[in-house]
Design a protein around this motif. Structure first.
Motif, short mmCIF file in Angstrom:
data_model
loop_
_atom_site.label_atom_id
_atom_site.label_comp_id
_atom_site.label_asym_id
_atom_site.label_seq_id
_atom_site.Cartn_x
_atom_site.Cartn_y
_atom_site.Cartn_z
N VAL A 1 3.65 1.00 18.64
CA VAL A 1 3.38 -0.44 18.61
C VAL A 1 3.86 -1.06 19.91
CG1 VAL A 1 3.91 -2.62 17.46
CG2 VAL A 1 3.48 -0.57 16.10
N PRO A 2 2.96 -1.67 20.67
CA PRO A 2 3.37 -2.25 21.96
C PRO A 2 4.25 -3.48 21.80
CG PRO A 2 1.07 -2.79 21.47
CD PRO A 2 1.53 -1.83 20.41
N GLY A 3 5.22 -3.62 22.70
CA GLY A 3 6.04 -4.82 22.73
C GLY A 3 7.03 -4.95 21.59
N LEU A 4 7.34 -3.86 20.91
CA LEU A 4 8.21 -3.91 19.75
C LEU A 4 9.66 -4.18 20.16
CD1 LEU A 4 7.95 -3.47 16.64
CD2 LEU A 4 8.69 -1.12 17.05
N ARG A 5 10.27 -5.20 19.56
CA ARG A 5 11.67 -5.53 19.84
C ARG A 5 12.18 -6.43 18.73
NH1 ARG A 5 11.66 -10.80 21.30
NH2 ARG A 5 9.90 -11.63 22.52
N ALA A 6 13.50 -6.61 18.69
CA ALA A 6 14.07 -7.57 17.74
C ALA A 6 13.68 -8.98 18.17
CB ALA A 6 15.58 -7.42 17.69
N SER A 7 13.35 -9.82 17.20
CA SER A 7 12.99 -11.20 17.53
C SER A 7 14.22 -11.98 17.97
CB SER A 7 12.33 -11.88 16.33
OG SER A 7 13.19 -11.86 15.21
N ALA A 8 14.01 -12.93 18.85
CA ALA A 8 15.09 -13.78 19.34
C ALA A 8 15.29 -14.96 18.39
CB ALA A 8 14.76 -14.28 20.74
N PRO A 9 16.50 -15.56 18.39
CA PRO A 9 16.76 -16.69 17.48
C PRO A 9 15.80 -17.86 17.65
CG PRO A 9 18.82 -15.84 18.37
CD PRO A 9 17.71 -15.14 19.11
N LEU B 1 14.36 -3.42 12.91
CA LEU B 1 13.75 -2.85 14.12
C LEU B 1 13.80 -1.33 14.10
CD1 LEU B 1 12.50 -3.14 16.92
CD2 LEU B 1 14.81 -3.40 17.85
N ASP B 2 14.95 -0.75 13.76
CA ASP B 2 15.06 0.71 13.79
C ASP B 2 14.13 1.36 12.78
OD1 ASP B 2 16.95 0.65 15.79
OD2 ASP B 2 18.66 0.66 14.42
N GLU B 3 14.03 0.76 11.61
CA GLU B 3 13.12 1.30 10.59
C GLU B 3 11.67 1.22 11.07
OE1 GLU B 3 11.66 0.20 6.06
OE2 GLU B 3 13.68 -0.38 6.71
N THR B 4 11.33 0.10 11.69
CA THR B 4 9.96 -0.06 12.19
C THR B 4 9.66 0.93 13.30
OG1 THR B 4 10.06 -2.42 11.66
CG2 THR B 4 8.32 -1.71 13.15
N ARG B 5 10.62 1.12 14.20
CA ARG B 5 10.43 2.12 15.25
C ARG B 5 10.22 3.50 14.67
NH1 ARG B 5 15.20 0.01 19.32
NH2 ARG B 5 13.88 -1.24 20.73
N GLY B 6 10.91 3.78 13.57
CA GLY B 6 10.80 5.09 12.96
C GLY B 6 9.40 5.40 12.45
N TRP B 7 8.82 4.46 11.70
CA TRP B 7 7.50 4.78 11.13
C TRP B 7 6.37 4.59 12.13
CZ3 TRP B 7 3.27 1.70 10.70
CH2 TRP B 7 3.43 0.31 10.69
N THR B 8 6.57 3.75 13.15
CA THR B 8 5.50 3.55 14.14
C THR B 8 5.54 4.57 15.27
OG1 THR B 8 6.86 1.94 15.34
CG2 THR B 8 5.36 1.08 13.67
N ILE C 1 0.85 -1.19 0.00
CA ILE C 1 0.00 0.00 0.00
C ILE C 1 0.89 1.24 0.00
CG2 ILE C 1 -0.19 -0.12 2.53
CD1 ILE C 1 -2.99 1.18 2.24
N GLU C 2 0.49 2.23 -0.77
CA GLU C 2 1.20 3.51 -0.89
C GLU C 2 0.16 4.63 -0.91
OE1 GLU C 2 4.39 4.03 -0.90
OE2 GLU C 2 5.18 1.98 -1.16
N PRO C 3 0.58 5.89 -0.62
CA PRO C 3 1.93 6.39 -0.33
C PRO C 3 2.28 6.24 1.15
CG PRO C 3 0.41 8.22 -0.47
CD PRO C 3 -0.40 6.98 -0.75
N ALA C 4 3.56 6.00 1.41
CA ALA C 4 4.00 5.63 2.75
C ALA C 4 3.67 6.67 3.81
CB ALA C 4 5.51 5.35 2.73
N ASP C 5 3.86 7.95 3.50
CA ASP C 5 3.62 8.99 4.52
C ASP C 5 2.16 9.02 4.94
OD1 ASP C 5 6.27 9.68 4.52
OD2 ASP C 5 6.03 11.45 3.24
N ALA C 6 1.25 8.96 3.97
CA ALA C 6 -0.17 8.97 4.30
C ALA C 6 -0.58 7.68 5.00
CB ALA C 6 -1.01 9.18 3.04
N VAL C 7 -0.04 6.57 4.52
CA VAL C 7 -0.37 5.27 5.12
C VAL C 7 0.00 5.25 6.60
CG1 VAL C 7 0.28 2.82 5.13
CG2 VAL C 7 -0.26 3.98 2.97
N ARG C 8 1.12 5.83 6.93
CA ARG C 8 1.55 5.85 8.33
C ARG C 8 0.49 6.49 9.22
NH1 ARG C 8 4.05 9.68 11.51
NH2 ARG C 8 5.42 8.89 13.17
#
Length: 317
Positions: free
Chosen positions: A109-117, A98-105, A57-64
């Motif tokens: 977003v609750p509980g956001l973190r890097a996934s473990a192996p 993770l950093d990119e996701t934190r940026g747009w959210t 879905i686009e455009p990214a800025d509006a979608v956010r």
């Protein structure tokens, strides 16, 4: 058009975008009729895996903005999951930074973190997101609309919406907008899914392999939705048995217990893709206002409330 029709709004399209838009308009005092070609339980939205996450879905800025506003609403609806069909469920979005996701959210977003192996073998993000059971959510939206005074009518329209006898018409027709507007920029992206008995899985996972193939599983209390595909410009709505086997195989590679799960249902839906969502107002030659709200690709659920509120604002401008 008669005098008592001039205050009416006709929303065309009974999927999640149309229903949500109609709810917002009705709850703001509009006299709303929702026209849908099919019962809401048989729309493309009913096929959706329905995880809150921007996809194709686009455009990214509006979608956010639309997505985060919708997240606010879904978090409230998740307080009544048995009624609304919305639950907050944890899982992993694979191949995501993770950093990119934190940026747009923006920390929303609750509980956001890097996934473990042990949670996911590749790079991924762990999050707690809305997961929507469309079997419950679409009928709930319909009931909320009627409770606000709106009406749902099974009606069809033709190009230009001449049948819509209202001062304001809101076009939420998804893929059908290709012919009804007409808008050749709208095109199908075919998605196939397999529904199986849930063998006890409580978290979701969405993964993309190096060759571009996708695997996801979304848990509901009594079943597991497995996917999926994203076939551009394919109109076929019949399930492909070979593809269904491949979907189960890819998901079982991520969670072995899926391999033995009993198949309950096969689903195919055509996502209404467009290079950008069309959310704008125009005035027709006969004086009617036409508001477009379509082209949401695979993220209709994700942006439904944000887009509905903007469309309602355009309808009353």
């Amino acid at each position: 058009m008669t005098g008592d029709q001039r205050g009416d709004v006709v929303v065309v399209g009974g999927g999640v975008i149309g229903l949500t838009t109609a709810v917002v308009l009705a709850e703001r005092g509009g006299r709303v009729r929702l026209w849908t070609r099919d019962p809401v339980e048989r729309t493309t939205s009913a096929v959706a895996g329905a995880l809150w996450w921007p996809y194709r879905i686009e455009p990214a800025d509006a979608v956010r903005g639309w997505a985060l506003r919708s997240l606010d609403v879904y978090e409230e609806l998740a307080e009544r999951p048995a009624v609304t069909g919305v639950r907050m469920v944890e899982g992993v979005v694979g191949e995501t930074d993770l950093d990119e996701t934190r940026g747009w959210t923006a920390g929303r977003v609750p509980g956001l973190r890097a996934s473990a192996p042990h949670e996911y073998a590749g790079q991924g993000v762990w999050a707690r997101l809305p997961l929507v059971d469309m079997r419950a959510h679409l009928p709930w939206l319909r009931e909320r609309l009627t409770a606000a005074g709106g009406r749902v009518e099974e009606r069809t329209v033709t190009a230009g919406f001449p049948e819509a006898d209202a001062a304001v018409v809101v076009n939420c027709t998804g893929l059908a907008a290709r012919d009804l507007v007409p808008d050749p920029r709208v095109r199908p992206v075919r998605g196939q899914a397999v529904v199986v008995e849930n063998p006890g899985i409580r978290t979701w996972l969405a993964s993309t392999a190096p060759d571009g193939t996708k695997a996801y599983f979304f848990p509901h209390p009594d079943r597991l939705v497995l996917g999926g595909t994203a076939d551009d410009d394919v109109w076929d709505t019949e399930p492909d048995p070979a593809e269904a086997e491949a979907i189960v195989r890819r998901c079982a590679a991520l969670r072995p217990e899926i391999a033995g799960a009993r198949v309950l249902e096969h689903r195919v839906g055509l996502r209404p893709a467009r290079d950008a969502v069309r959310l704008e107002r125009e005035t027709l030659r006969d004086g009617r206002v036409l508001v477009h709200n379509y082209g949401h690709g695979g993220a209709g659920v994700t942006v439904a409330w944000g887009c509905a509120e903007e469309a309602a604002g355009l309808a009353s401008a």
